[in-house]
Motif scaffolding. Structure first.
Motif, mmCIF file in Angstrom:
data_model
loop_
_atom_site.group_PDB
_atom_site.id
_atom_site.type_symbol
_atom_site.label_atom_id
_atom_site.label_comp_id
_atom_site.label_asym_id
_atom_site.label_seq_id
_atom_site.Cartn_x
_atom_site.Cartn_y
_atom_site.Cartn_z
ATOM 1 N N LEU A 194 -1.949 -2.548 -34.503
ATOM 2 C CA LEU A 194 -2.755 -1.362 -34.787
ATOM 3 C C LEU A 194 -3.444 -0.798 -33.552
ATOM 4 C CD1 LEU A 194 -4.312 -2.556 -38.150
ATOM 5 C CD2 LEU A 194 -2.627 -0.734 -37.848
ATOM 6 N N GLY A 195 -3.182 -1.391 -32.405
ATOM 7 C CA GLY A 195 -3.761 -0.868 -31.168
ATOM 8 C C GLY A 195 -5.171 -1.348 -30.903
ATOM 9 N N GLY A 196 -5.590 -2.391 -31.609
ATOM 10 C CA GLY A 196 -6.927 -2.938 -31.390
ATOM 11 C C GLY A 196 -6.919 -4.025 -30.317
ATOM 12 N N THR A 197 -8.039 -4.724 -30.196
ATOM 13 C CA THR A 197 -8.149 -5.810 -29.213
ATOM 14 C C THR A 197 -7.591 -7.080 -29.830
ATOM 15 O OG1 THR A 197 -10.129 -4.793 -28.294
ATOM 16 C CG2 THR A 197 -9.729 -7.115 -27.751
ATOM 17 N N SER A 198 -6.523 -7.609 -29.242
ATOM 18 C CA SER A 198 -5.857 -8.790 -29.816
ATOM 19 C C SER A 198 -6.332 -10.090 -29.189
ATOM 20 C CB SER A 198 -4.348 -8.670 -29.630
ATOM 21 O OG SER A 198 -4.009 -8.782 -28.244
ATOM 22 N N TYR A 199 -6.933 -10.015 -27.992
ATOM 23 C CA TYR A 199 -7.400 -11.178 -27.229
ATOM 24 C C TYR A 199 -6.253 -12.085 -26.808
ATOM 25 C CZ TYR A 199 -12.000 -9.719 -28.859
ATOM 26 O OH TYR A 199 -13.143 -8.995 -29.122
ATOM 27 N N LEU A 200 -5.022 -11.627 -26.909
ATOM 28 C CA LEU A 200 -3.875 -12.388 -26.431
ATOM 29 C C LEU A 200 -3.741 -12.194 -24.916
ATOM 30 C CD1 LEU A 200 -1.301 -11.577 -29.255
ATOM 31 C CD2 LEU A 200 -2.407 -13.787 -28.842
ATOM 32 N N VAL A 201 -3.438 -13.277 -24.219
ATOM 33 C CA VAL A 201 -3.294 -13.213 -22.755
ATOM 34 C C VAL A 201 -1.951 -13.815 -22.359
ATOM 35 C CG1 VAL A 201 -5.760 -13.249 -22.287
ATOM 36 C CG2 VAL A 201 -4.514 -15.407 -22.482
ATOM 37 N N GLN A 202 -1.423 -13.328 -21.270
ATOM 38 C CA GLN A 202 -0.140 -13.808 -20.767
ATOM 39 C C GLN A 202 -0.357 -15.078 -19.946
ATOM 40 O OE1 GLN A 202 2.396 -11.076 -21.264
ATOM 41 N NE2 GLN A 202 3.770 -12.830 -21.403
ATOM 42 N N GLN A 203 0.412 -16.131 -20.246
ATOM 43 C CA GLN A 203 0.337 -17.390 -19.496
ATOM 44 C C GLN A 203 1.411 -17.424 -18.409
ATOM 45 O OE1 GLN A 203 -1.996 -19.634 -19.823
ATOM 46 N NE2 GLN A 203 -2.974 -18.663 -21.611
ATOM 47 N N GLN A 204 1.045 -17.990 -17.286
ATOM 48 C CA GLN A 204 1.985 -18.033 -16.157
ATOM 49 C C GLN A 204 2.503 -19.435 -15.872
ATOM 50 O OE1 GLN A 204 2.980 -15.191 -14.858
ATOM 51 N NE2 GLN A 204 1.494 -14.021 -16.108
ATOM 52 N N LYS A 205 1.790 -20.448 -16.358
ATOM 53 C CA LYS A 205 2.171 -21.839 -16.047
ATOM 54 C C LYS A 205 2.587 -22.563 -17.318
ATOM 55 C CE LYS A 205 -0.985 -22.263 -12.099
ATOM 56 N NZ LYS A 205 -2.113 -23.025 -11.504
ATOM 57 N N GLY A 206 3.622 -23.395 -17.182
ATOM 58 C CA GLY A 206 4.091 -24.188 -18.309
ATOM 59 C C GLY A 206 5.585 -24.028 -18.497
ATOM 60 N N GLU A 207 6.096 -24.732 -19.483
ATOM 61 C CA GLU A 207 7.515 -24.622 -19.813
ATOM 62 C C GLU A 207 7.808 -23.201 -20.334
ATOM 63 O OE1 GLU A 207 9.940 -26.594 -19.338
ATOM 64 O OE2 GLU A 207 8.912 -28.448 -18.770
ATOM 65 N N ASP A 208 9.004 -22.720 -19.997
ATOM 66 C CA ASP A 208 9.350 -21.372 -20.461
ATOM 67 C C ASP A 208 10.576 -21.395 -21.366
ATOM 68 O OD1 ASP A 208 11.537 -21.676 -18.755
ATOM 69 O OD2 ASP A 208 10.586 -20.583 -17.115
ATOM 70 N N VAL A 209 10.884 -20.238 -21.932
ATOM 71 C CA VAL A 209 12.032 -20.079 -22.818
ATOM 72 C C VAL A 209 12.651 -18.716 -22.557
ATOM 73 C CG1 VAL A 209 10.688 -19.094 -24.713
ATOM 74 C CG2 VAL A 209 12.828 -20.274 -25.226
ATOM 75 N N ASP A 210 13.969 -18.657 -22.650
ATOM 76 C CA ASP A 210 14.666 -17.366 -22.642
ATOM 77 C C ASP A 210 14.759 -16.885 -24.103
ATOM 78 O OD1 ASP A 210 15.494 -17.011 -19.837
ATOM 79 O OD2 ASP A 210 16.627 -18.846 -20.186
ATOM 80 N N TYR A 211 14.234 -15.684 -24.377
ATOM 81 C CA TYR A 211 14.296 -15.188 -25.753
ATOM 82 C C TYR A 211 14.925 -13.792 -25.789
ATOM 83 C CZ TYR A 211 10.501 -11.707 -25.618
ATOM 84 O OH TYR A 211 9.731 -10.593 -25.369
ATOM 85 N N TYR A 212 15.552 -13.514 -26.923
ATOM 86 C CA TYR A 212 16.180 -12.210 -27.141
ATOM 87 C C TYR A 212 15.841 -11.761 -28.570
ATOM 88 C CZ TYR A 212 18.934 -14.028 -23.247
ATOM 89 O OH TYR A 212 19.311 -14.593 -22.045
ATOM 90 N N LEU A 213 15.345 -10.549 -28.687
ATOM 91 C CA LEU A 213 15.116 -9.944 -29.995
ATOM 92 C C LEU A 213 16.313 -9.050 -30.292
ATOM 93 C CD1 LEU A 213 13.447 -9.219 -32.491
ATOM 94 C CD2 LEU A 213 12.216 -7.536 -31.103
ATOM 95 N N LEU A 214 17.066 -9.380 -31.361
ATOM 96 C CA LEU A 214 18.343 -8.724 -31.635
ATOM 97 C C LEU A 214 18.372 -8.144 -33.052
ATOM 98 C CD1 LEU A 214 20.684 -11.590 -30.329
ATOM 99 C CD2 LEU A 214 19.838 -9.630 -29.022
#
Length: 338
Positions: free
Chosen positions: A233-253
């Motif tokens: 809805l365009g509000g404040t989600s308080y979600l932040v992007q993490q830079q350290k840790g295990e990663d995953v390749d993801y695809y939205l299809l």
């Protein structure tokens, strides 16, 4: 006495002769196109005698000729006409008259038309046969059925809330995992969150706690409102992007590209990334079934991926009601100035 009789006879002769002298009203050659109508309007005085002559110059038949006292009193009609000679019509009422020439064929007609009038007396000899037009504006009242919005219901659907285990590259089960979801009808916007292992889970948990602390907004009172609803809805989600840790390749299809993905063919992804966590507001692709396909590039270590999807659905409740409608209709009426 003989002189008086002679004088009276002479005057009567002159009066009669003068009254019977034809006056040309129209003498013209007209082209009447295929499937068209030509209407000629003239004013005539009571007692006038009208003389109508008509000829189709190529000998073809004209579908219909009518002489009408406006608005709709038929004085003369003929059909499939090639020629009319000296048709005489007596005018019983002063007013506007129309000569209507109708051509229903697929080709045009070239017509010579001659209209003459013989005034009933000297008093109407100078009668003005020109027809003028007056425009009238009529106000028309009617009742129509109007559709109107009664209410709008905003519903939050938390569609996906799962942890997917994605094996390593050397695992016999393979290093791919796919999860599907279907957006509900009337989805307005939606959002998603992907997070790897504990770090990914904690990022979302922290955002949820921050949302709870600021619960004064009316939005926060909506059942199911959380970080992803705020994001959608365009509000404040308080979600932040993490830079350290295990990663995953993801695809939205979508469904079509999921098939290409399964067969190792070239595919198009709506969203993709190699991330520790990721999230996004979605303003398009608002209907149908979609897939999150995950790939683990670790040789030996499996990962756990948190997947969350939230849809904002807006249901509109409509009703009908009667409404007065006002329209202005214009019409033109012919008149004469005598």
């Amino acid at each position: 006495m003989k002189q008086q009789i002679f004088a009276l006879t002479f005057l009567l002769f002159c009066s009669t002769t003068l009254g019977q002298t034809p006056i040309n009203i129209l003498e013209s050659t007209l082209k009447i196109n295929s499937r068209s109508v030509e209407e000629l309007y003239y004013g005539f005085a009571k007692g006038d005698e009208i003389i109508l002559n008509f000829e189709e110059l190529k000998g073809k038949k004209l579908s219909e000729i009518k002489f009408i006292e406006v608005p709709a009193t038929l004085k003369f009609a003929d059909f499939k006409v090639t020629k009319i000679n000296e048709k005489r019509i007596v005018i019983s009422k002063t007013g506007v008259y129309m000569l209507r020439l109708s051509n229903t064929s697929h080709s045009s007609r070239i017509c010579r038309v001659n209209i003459q009038r013989i005034p009933a007396s000297n008093m109407t000899r100078d009668f003005n046969t020109t027809v003028y037009w007056q425009t009238f504006y009529d106000t028309v009242y009617s009742t129509v059925t109007e559709k109107y919005l009664i209410s709008t219901d905003t519903i939050i659907f938390n569609l996906v809330d799962q942890i997917a285990k994605v094996h390593s590259k050397t695992n016999l089960n393979g290093n791919l995992s796919c999860s599907s979801f279907t957006l509900p009808e009337n989805t307005y916007k939606w959002s998603y969150y992907i997070g790897v292992n504990q770090a990914g889970k904690e990022t979302f948990q922290n955002a949820t706690q921050s949302i709870a602390k600021t619960g004064s907004s009316l939005l926060y009172q909506i059942p199911g409102y959380g970080p992803l609803a705020a994001l959608a809805l365009g509000g404040t989600s308080y979600l932040v992007q993490q830079q350290k840790g295990e990663d995953v390749d993801y695809y939205l299809l979508d469904e079509e590209n999921k098939k290409h993905f399964d067969f190792g063919q070239q595919f198009y992804s709506i969203k993709n990334g190699k991330v520790v966590n990721d999230f996004s507001q979605m303003n398009s692709n608002l209907g149908g079934t979609y897939f999150f396909c995950l790939q683990n590039d670790n040789t030996l270590t499996a990962i756990e991926v948190t997947i969350k999807v939230t849809a904002i659905v807006i249901n509109e409740n409509w009703g009908t009601r009667p409404k007065e409608h006002i329209s202005i209709k214009t019409r033109k009426e012919p008149f004469i100035k005598n």
